[in-house]
Design a protein around this motif. Structure first.
Motif, PDB file in Angstrom:
ATOM      1  N   GLY A   1      59.860  10.792 -41.312  1.00 53.98           N
ATOM      2  CA  GLY A   1      60.961  11.073 -42.221  1.00 53.98           C
ATOM      3  C   GLY A   1      60.846  10.313 -43.527  1.00 53.98           C
ATOM      4  N   GLU A   2      61.845  10.531 -44.391  1.00 51.55           N
ATOM      5  CA  GLU A   2      61.845   9.943 -45.717  1.00 51.55           C
ATOM      6  C   GLU A   2      62.317   8.492 -45.673  1.00 51.55           C
ATOM      7  OE1 GLU A   2      60.844  11.311 -48.618  1.00 51.55           O
ATOM      8  OE2 GLU A   2      60.145  13.030 -47.431  1.00 51.55           O
TER       9      GLU A   2
ATOM     10  N   GLN B   1      63.086  -0.482 -49.393  1.00 50.20           N
ATOM     11  CA  GLN B   1      63.300   0.662 -48.517  1.00 50.20           C
ATOM     12  C   GLN B   1      63.015   0.311 -47.058  1.00 50.20           C
ATOM     13  OE1 GLN B   1      60.364   3.218 -50.330  1.00 50.20           O
ATOM     14  NE2 GLN B   1      61.907   4.287 -51.576  1.00 50.20           N
TER      15      GLN B   1
END
Length: 593
Positions: A413-414, A407
């Motif tokens: 944020g995500e 990721q």
């Protein structure tokens, strides 16, 4: 997600049935030109049949009935000659134009396939073999596109029309022609397996010779240094003999096939003459029409014989077609996302969450958990083969993990999984610089702009200054292929300048400064300092490791310890101390920037 099974599946070694048919859709992008080529081929073959038939009838009429040809007949003959000449030129022009257009597009698709499936389907393959697929195999298909598709369609049409006319004029002539036509048409398929095998041996031999030649040129200095050039020349000569043997085997069998076709045509001629003579003597066919009917029977057989020759050669191209088709259809080991997510602006961090990966054998990574906050630097350390470069390749999404997530972490944020990011956006955000980054023949400026073609001269000069590239040579200086005219340290500076010019938000350096001395390493470390950029170092040099905000040690497929330089070197039993034990004491004697 499947794991990498190795590089052996890159091309088809055993040509599958239908390998040539699989390449026909490449004509779809050129429908209009394909149609014009088919029409030209049909007119070329049809005009020849009409010309021969009319000329034979004219001669028969003149001999049997004593009548000279009329002005209309002479005009028709002249017109057919002109049409035949024009259509022969036009068909050759169109068919080759079509073939080279298709080949140009096919080369791009081969390169796209290699790029899409790299590096797994390229790693382990010899560059000369890849070049043989991308260039020689594609070039070999010129015959298929230029001399097979339209010609087969035209030959079938002419033979069908001529057969119908023969059946109306004298069925016995069709009986004499039809069996030979069937034998000619089926002969290429009877020997298809052996032809494919012979063609495959030729393509394999050519690929091996290409690979050995490229390796010889690349390693010429080493061969000279170790006195191995004579042995290498012997090997190249042997490869050349293998190519010659394979090509001679193909040529020999093709000569035999041509002889068989000639025999069949002679048999057809004898049969047609006998049938025509019997028809004339029995009163079913007028003597003046006998030469015309005979000429018609033989002229419709000619395209069939030529098509049989073309098919014979095309069948031998199955191996090349299979190799090209395999490259074109190479699956993406990192497939594009169905619904791409845009990356948020600002700094990006990195997170590997329970990541596992293998290359088809024992796991290299087995549940790795690692987080690098935005704007921070991390040194990833481990023994050779621990999986450090694998982590870098997963982050750059050369492959996808078999389990877990890789990721990108925004400051707010995500997290965004790299599998959900469009490839072009991911390449702008994450840049990987390896230890051996190749350079291309061209100027220094052209090599730097590879990462950012739109970069202006000011940005180019600044990146060159930061990394010391401007001290190597002027930016308009030509660089040898693969940077052969430069030292390892100079190539490292250029590779890093190229990466900085791209303006990445995450920079991964996989032993990128290994060729530099300590001074050069410190200079580049200073150039790389930027608060908003996340930097991951894969390194063995203590000075490089010490500069990182945090250090993570990778062993047995896991992150076994993580902390600062002081934390990890302060523990005499730490894995980091064991790794550095051969290069520096745990806490002292390590040069700093």
């Amino acid at each position: 997600m499947s794991t990498v099974t190795g590089p052996t599946a890159t091309c088809a070694d055993v040509p599958a049935r239908g390998a040539l048919r699989a390449l026909l859709p490449a004509l779809a992008a050129h429908r209009a030109m394909t149609a014009r080529t088919c029409v030209a081929a049909l007119l070329e073959q049809g005009s020849l049949t009409a010309l021969v038939t009319l000329a034979a009838h004219t001669v028969g009429t003149a001999v049997i009935e004593g009548r000279a040809p009329t002005a209309g007949v002479v005009t028709a003959l002249v017109a057919l000659v002109l049409v035949r000449a024009l259509m022969t030129w036009r068909e050759m022009d169109l068919s080759h134009d079509l073939a080279y257009r298709v080949l140009a597009a096919l080369r791009v698709r081969v390169f796209d396939g290699l790029a899409r499936s790299a590096p797994a389907r390229v790693a382990g393959r010899r560059s000369g073999d890849l070049a043989a697929t991308a260039m020689a195999d594609v070039e070999a298909l010129e015959f298929f596109y230029a001399h097979t598709t339209a010609q087969l369609l035209a030959a079938g049409t002419v033979f069908t029309g001529g057969s119908v006319l023969l059946a109306l004029v004298e069925p016995w002539l069709l009986v004499a022609v039809l069996p030979v036509a069937v034998l000619l048409a089926t002969a290429p398929f009877v020997d298809a397996g052996a032809r494919t095998a012979r063609g495959g041996r030729t393509r394999s031999a050519v690929a091996a010779l290409s690979a050995d030649t490229v390796e010889t040129v690349d390693g010429l200095r080493e061969l000279l240094a170790f006195g191995a050039l004579a042995e290498r020349r012997r090997k190249l000569a042997e490869r050349g003999r293998q190519v010659g043997d394979a090509q001679r085997a193909e040529a020999t069998w093709e000569a035999v096939a041509a002889a068989v076709r000639d025999v069949l045509i002679v048999v057809a001629v004898l049969g047609v003459v006998a049938a025509a003579a019997h028809s004339v003597t029995s009163g079913r066919l007028h003597g003046a029409w006998a030469p015309a009917a005979t000429a018609l029977a033989l002229s419709v057989l000619g395209p069939v014989a030529e098509s049989a020759r073309a098919l014979s050669q095309a069948v031998a191209l199955r191996a090349a077609a299979a190799r090209v088709d395999a490259a074109v259809k190479a699956p993406a080991l990192a497939p594009p996302p169905a619904a791409p997510r845009p990356l948020p602006p600002g700094p990006l961090g990195v997170r590997l969450h329970r990541v596992s990966f293998d290359y088809g054998g024992e796991p290299v990574l087995n549940g790795v958990d690692l987080t690098v906050r935005p704007g921070r630097t991390l040194a990833l350390v481990g023994a050779s083969g621990a999986g450090k470069s694998t982590c870098a390749h997963l982050l750059a999404r050369f492959w996808d993990p078999s389990a877990g997530e890789v990721q990108l972490l925004p400051a707010d944020g995500e997290p965004v999984d790299v599998r959900e990011v469009h490839d072009a956006e991911l390449r702008r955000a994450v840049v990987l610089v390896g230890q051996d980054t190749p350079l291309f023949h061209g100027t220094l400026a052209e090599n730097l702009r590879l990462a950012a073609p739109e970069a202006d001269d000011r940005a180019l000069a600044e990146a060159a200054r930061l990394c010391g590239v401007d001290r190597i040579a002027p930016l308009d200086t030509l660089v040898g292929e693969r940077g052969a005219t430069l030292s390892g340290g100079q190539r490292a500076r250029i590779a890093l300048a190229r990466a900085l010019l791209a303006g990445p938000r995450v920079l991964v350096l996989d032993e990128s400064t290994a060729h530099l001395d300590n001074t050069g390493d410190a200079e580049l470390a200073a150039a790389l300092r930027q608060e908003s950029r996340t930097t991951i170092f894969i390194a063995h040099r203590p000075a490089t490791i010490r500069r990182a905000d945090r250090i993570a040690v990778l062993a047995d497929g896991l992150i076994t310890e993580e902390g600062t330089w002081e934390d990890l070197t302060g523990d005499p039993g730490s894995a980091l101390n064991r790794i550095l034990g051969h290069t520096a004491p745990p806490e002292h004697g390590v040069p700093t920037a």
